[in-house]
Structures are given as structure tokens and as C-alpha cells.
Design a protein around this motif. Structure first.
Motif, PDB file in Angstrom:
ATOM      1  N   ASP A 143      -7.947   0.508   8.273  1.00 64.21           N
ATOM      2  CA  ASP A 143      -8.144   0.710   6.849  1.00 64.21           C
ATOM      3  C   ASP A 143      -6.819   1.176   6.246  1.00 64.21           C
ATOM      4  O   ASP A 143      -6.181   2.103   6.766  1.00 64.21           O
ATOM      5  N   LEU A 144      -6.392   0.557   5.172  1.00 67.51           N
ATOM      6  CA  LEU A 144      -5.096   0.902   4.578  1.00 67.51           C
ATOM      7  C   LEU A 144      -5.040   2.362   4.133  1.00 67.51           C
ATOM      8  O   LEU A 144      -4.000   3.011   4.249  1.00 67.51           O
ATOM      9  N   SER A 145      -6.153   2.875   3.627  1.00 67.23           N
ATOM     10  CA  SER A 145      -6.153   4.283   3.198  1.00 67.23           C
ATOM     11  C   SER A 145      -5.932   5.211   4.387  1.00 67.23           C
ATOM     12  O   SER A 145      -5.278   6.261   4.263  1.00 67.23           O
ATOM     13  N   ALA A 146      -6.447   4.817   5.570  1.00 68.11           N
ATOM     14  CA  ALA A 146      -6.215   5.624   6.770  1.00 68.11           C
ATOM     15  C   ALA A 146      -4.741   5.613   7.144  1.00 68.11           C
ATOM     16  O   ALA A 146      -4.175   6.632   7.551  1.00 68.11           O
TER      17      ALA A 146
ATOM     18  N   ALA B 123       0.833  -1.212   0.000  1.00 70.22           N
ATOM     19  CA  ALA B 123       0.000   0.000   0.000  1.00 70.22           C
ATOM     20  C   ALA B 123       0.863   1.256   0.000  1.00 70.22           C
ATOM     21  O   ALA B 123       0.578   2.225  -0.737  1.00 70.22           O
ATOM     22  N   LEU B 124       1.916   1.264   0.796  1.00 69.50           N
ATOM     23  CA  LEU B 124       2.781   2.446   0.864  1.00 69.50           C
ATOM     24  C   LEU B 124       3.626   2.591  -0.401  1.00 69.50           C
ATOM     25  O   LEU B 124       3.902   3.710  -0.848  1.00 69.50           O
TER      26      LEU B 124
ATOM     27  N   VAL C 261      -2.160   5.124   5.062  1.00 72.29           N
ATOM     28  CA  VAL C 261      -1.413   5.906   4.064  1.00 72.29           C
ATOM     29  C   VAL C 261      -1.566   7.403   4.335  1.00 72.29           C
ATOM     30  O   VAL C 261      -0.595   8.167   4.264  1.00 72.29           O
ATOM     31  N   SER C 262      -2.785   7.835   4.667  1.00 74.38           N
ATOM     32  CA  SER C 262      -3.008   9.253   4.977  1.00 74.38           C
ATOM     33  C   SER C 262      -2.219   9.672   6.208  1.00 74.38           C
ATOM     34  O   SER C 262      -1.633  10.765   6.247  1.00 74.38           O
TER      35      SER C 262
ATOM     36  N   ARG D  69       2.660   1.696  -3.409  1.00 73.94           N
ATOM     37  CA  ARG D  69       1.752   2.259  -4.416  1.00 73.94           C
ATOM     38  C   ARG D  69       1.553   3.763  -4.207  1.00 73.94           C
ATOM     39  O   ARG D  69       1.289   4.501  -5.152  1.00 73.94           O
ATOM     40  N   ALA D  70       1.674   4.206  -2.970  1.00 77.13           N
ATOM     41  CA  ALA D  70       1.507   5.633  -2.667  1.00 77.13           C
ATOM     42  C   ALA D  70       2.770   6.434  -2.940  1.00 77.13           C
ATOM     43  O   ALA D  70       2.782   7.655  -2.717  1.00 77.13           O
TER      44      ALA D  70
END
Length: 478
Positions: free
Chosen positions: A107-110, A22-23, A112-113, A25-26
Motif C-alpha cells: 500500500d502506498l500509504s504504508a 506518492a513520495l 510513505v509512512s 506528494r508527501a
């Protein structure tokens, strides 16, 4: 521009893989390890711009490594992950200098944020207070409680004024105590005053004190709550019940940092942290001219909304275990709460919130002889204190169930103000009404489910499904 590097430490290889992907990809460079030793080696080498670490690592606890990391590289932000989602975990993370705390599962998006914010954040080292060792009785691992823990943890390094909103019985004073006990003023006094419990004419005397002879009956000087709370925290409970004239004087104190006693002339400087709490809708009271808008904004610097128990029913098993253990420590008989009984508790709507649940558990521990608490025992206790339940069960539809619904909705709308109460009224009422009707039918037919289904006008499979869903025990031949 060179990509920033995130160091990941977690003994679970699956979590390391998912988080790394996830990171990556970010747009981050990622290095991962399963040990504290591996993480520490990278830190000493100067690697990494952000750390994401689990608390429990096989060779060392991350909370033991954190102080060394902050000492060697104070500007390196550390995000702590944990599956042990308690207020103490959030507090410990804040005390040891973590940038933030993320409860598992997340949540992975949380994540990453959060990493993005941390990568841009300028760390300012702080000296944490020495927190008391005992756990606070704030129980719950639901996501909504996790966010409250994080807010409390962030408040430990500030003196900001806090406004706690929530229905009666949600634990507002417990949260106020947590903010005080783990904050900068923990060595000072914690003084609480309930505005609803004091006669209107005595509010100012209670808050600010009075001089001898200030009014009839004032035979000596009395210190007010502001004076008693000096250098500590003053908890203004049920602030919505404060008389309007007293609100004006409180506002002046908050603006000027000083007050005079009733009957006094000399201003007294005050140094207290204010935490206010209410179960009332202050915004609606402002519209109705019952609460000062300027005082509201003075008090509402950091708002904390405590959810009603019906919004966090996943926490009921933990709360039940806590209250059962507490009752046993106090000398009450040991009790066990099996899964069907827990499910019955989770189906209840809890108008009295956590306080109602605590009282129920204590009552069961004291009055019921069986060690394993049955669903039927739960039902009997809930019905015994339910408003209008007797008339509803007797079939008095106009005065019973209809009255119950009217009172329930009136309380709901009073609690939520201009907003609608949470959806699901039909199913909440059904879960309250159906079990005793089904039990009555089974009792009348001596446990014969075929006859009970016919009596109820239900399909036999439908009845069996409902019996399983409500955890109803069927005994033949009663």
C-alpha cells in the motif's frame, strides 16, 4: 527547511513512477534509477536521506550493495522491497542492516509512512549473527505472515522475551526456532519443554533440576532445562498448562535471574532467553485466577499471534507444494495437485491448521495411487477424519450436523475467548455440506444434471454454478 531526498531503485519503471509520485506528494525530493550502479553513484556522492530499493536489480542484487552502503554511510536508512516474500528475505534484510522490509505488492500509504519514520530515525549499526544457510520451513506469502516475518527479523538483534499465541498446529515451535536460529544466541542450545506433557509434580524438577535424594526416586543429580539451555534459548511450550505453584517459582527466576535446584540450597545464576507459547486464552485464565498476571507481563514482552490456517488460505498452494516435495524427498510417490483440488483444500475450515494439512498431504501421497490428486480424493480424505461426518451424512440431523456445529462452535469460542470467531459460519458449513449432497444426487441420477437439479430442488443453472464452484467432476452413465 529543505525537503529530504529519497533515492528509489527499481528496474520496473511503472513502480518507480508510482512510488516517486506518492513520495513527491508527501513533500519529499525524489531521485529514481533502474540499476544498482546508479544508486551506488548517488550514495558515493553523498546524495539522499532515505533509500527505497528493490532486492533484484538488473546489474546487482541489493543485498550485495547494502553492506557497502552501510560501511560508507552507516546513518543512511535503507528500505528493501521484494516480491519474493519469504521469511528468509526479511531475515536477510535485517542482517544486512536494512531499516525495514516491505513485501510487494504494498500500500502506498504504508510506504510513505515507513519513509517518514526512516527519515527521522537514528541508525545504530549492528553486527548481525552468522545465520544458517538452510531455509526454515515457515511457508506463506500472505500479508499476515509477512508481518510475522518482519517481527522475527527485528528480534534477531535482541534478547527480548517472546510470547507466541496460536491454535494447535499453527507452527508455534517453528517460529520459536526461527527466533533462536537467527538471533544472537544461535550458537547456544535450543531447549524445548512442553508443560502439558509433564506430570504436575515433576514440572519444577524438569525445569530446575534436582539433587540426589531430593525426593523418592531421585537416585542421582539431574540437570534441569534451565541448566541445559544456558547461554541459549528455553522454549516453554503450552505455558498455560503450567501449575500455579510452578508459575510462582518461574516468576521469581525471571525477576532475580537465578534459581535453586529441587533439594538444593545454593542459588544458580541463569543466562537464557525465554520464548513461551500457548494455544489457550491467558487473559481469560488470569480473570479466572488460573494464571499469574505478573508472570504474563514478564513473558508477553514481544507478542506474536500466529493465525489459524482458515485466516491465511492464500498460503495453502505454497504449503501444499512444500509438503508434496517433502513427501517425495522422503521416498513417497510423486503427486500433482491441480487447481480444482487446491480450491477444495482452500474451502475446508482446517480445525487442525497446518499440521492437519501436512498430515492430509502425507496420507494422500502414501495411500492413493493416482499421480494427479482429484477433488474427490480430497473430499474422501477430509470426510474420513471429520468428526460426526458419518452420522451427518446418514441423515442423523440431531446427532450429526447439529452435534458437528455445536462441537465446532465450542472449539471456536474456546480458541477466541471473549471475542467472536471469524464471521462466515454459514458459508463455511455450506461448503462442507453441499459438495457431498450434490455428488450423491449426481450419482443417483447417473450424472444427469437436469434430473439431479430436480432431485435437489434446485434450478438447473444454480446447480451448474455450484458444480463449477466446487470443482465437481460430472460423469454421465455411472
Amino acid at each position: 527547511m529543505k525537503a529530504k531526498t529519497v533515492l528509489i531503485a527499481d528496474d520496473d519503471s511503472a513502480i518507480r513512477t508510482v512510488v516517486s509520485q506518492a513520495l513527491s506528494r508527501a513533500g519529499y525530493a525524489v531521485r529514481s534509477t533502474g540499476t544498482a550502479a546508479g544508486l551506488w553513484r548517488w550514495v558515493t556522492e553523498g546524495a539522499g536521506d532515505v533509500i527505497v530499493t528493490d532486492v533484484v536489480l538488473p546489474d546487482e542484487n541489493a543485498f550485495d550493495v547494502l553492506p557497502r552502503i552501510k560501511k560508507m554511510r552507516p546513518s543512511l536508512p535503507v528500505i528493501v522491497m521484494s516480491a519474493k516474500n519469504t521469511i528468509m528475505t526479511a531475515i536477510a534484510a535485517a542482517e544486512r542492516g536494512a531499516y525495514d522490509y516491505l513485501p510487494k505488492p504494498f500500500d502506498l500509504s504504508a510506504l510513505v509512512s515507513m519513509v517518514g519514520r526512516a527519515a527521522q530515525h537514528e541508525i545504530r549499526p549492528v553486527t548481525p549473527p552468522n545465520a544458517p544457510a538452510e531455509n526454515l520451513p515457515i511457508i506463506g506469502r500472505s500479508p499476515i505472515m509477512q508481518e510475522i516475518y518482519r517481527v522475527i527479523a527485528r528480534l534477531t538483534q535482541t534478547d527480548l522475551t517472546v510470547m507466541i499465541e496460536g491454535e494447535s498446529g499453527t507452527g508455534k515451535e517453528l517460529v520459536a526456532r526461527a527466533v533462536h536460529d537467527y538471533g544472537k544466541r544461535r550458537r547456544g542450545p535450543f531447549v524445548a519443554i512442553n508443560m502439558a506433557a509433564i506430570p504436575r509434580e515433576l514440572i519444577e524438577s524438569e525445569l530446575f533440576g534436582h539433587e540426589k535424594g531430593a525426593f523418592t526416586g531421585a537416585t542421582s543429580r539431574m540437570a534441569g532445562r534451565f541448566e541445559q539451555a544456558e547461554s541459549g534459548t528455553l522454549f516453554l511450550d503450552e505455558i498455560g498448562d503450567m501449575p500455579f505453584e510452578a508459575q510462582t517459582r518461574l516468576l521469581r527466576v525471571l525477576q532475580q535471574g537465578e534459581y535453586t535446584t529441587v533439594g538444593g540450597t545454593q542459588p544458580i545464576k541463569t543466562n537464557v532467553r525465554i520464548i513461551a507459547a500457548t494455544h489457550r486464552n491467558l487473559r481469560r485464565m488470569i480473570d479466572q485466577g488460573q494464571f499469574r498476571e505478573d508472570l504474563f507481563f514478564r513473558l508477553n514482552v514481544v507478542p506474536i499471534r500466529l493465525p489459524p490456517l482458515r485466516e491465511r488460505t492464500d498460503d495453502i498452494p505454497d504449503l501444499v507444494r512444500h509438503f508434496l516435495a517433502q513427501a517425495e524427498r522422503e521416498g513417497l510417490p510423486r503427486k500433482i495437485m491441480p487447481a480444482p483440488s487446491i480450491e477444495r483444500l482452500q474451502a475446508h475450515r482446517w480445525p487442525g491448521n497446518v499440521r492437519e494439512l501436512e498430515n492430509l498431504i502425507r496420507r494422500i501421497a502414501a495411500l492413493h495411487p493416482e499421480e494427479s490428486v482429484s477433488p474427490e480424493t480430497i473430499d474422501r480424505e477430509l470426510v474420513s477424519v471429520a468428526p460426526s461426518s458419518a452420522s451427518a451424512e446418514a441423515g442423523d440431523e440431531a446427532g450429526g450436523l447439529s452435534g458437528y456445529l455445536e462441537n465446532h462452535l465450542a472449539r471456536q469460542f474456546a480458541s477466541f475467548g471473549d471475542n467472536l470467531p471469524p464471521p462466515g459460519l454459514y458459508h463455511r458449513v455450506l461448503a462442507h455440506v453441499e459438495p457431498p449432497v450434490i455428488r450423491a444426487a449426481l450419482a443417483a441420477t447417473k450424472g444427469n444434471q437436469i434430473k439431479a437439479a430436480e432431485l435437489l430442488g434446485l434450478n438447473r443453472n444454480t446447480l451448474r454454478t455450484k458444480i463449477r464452484a466446487y470443482g465437481i467432476q460430472v460423469v454421465r452413465g455411472l
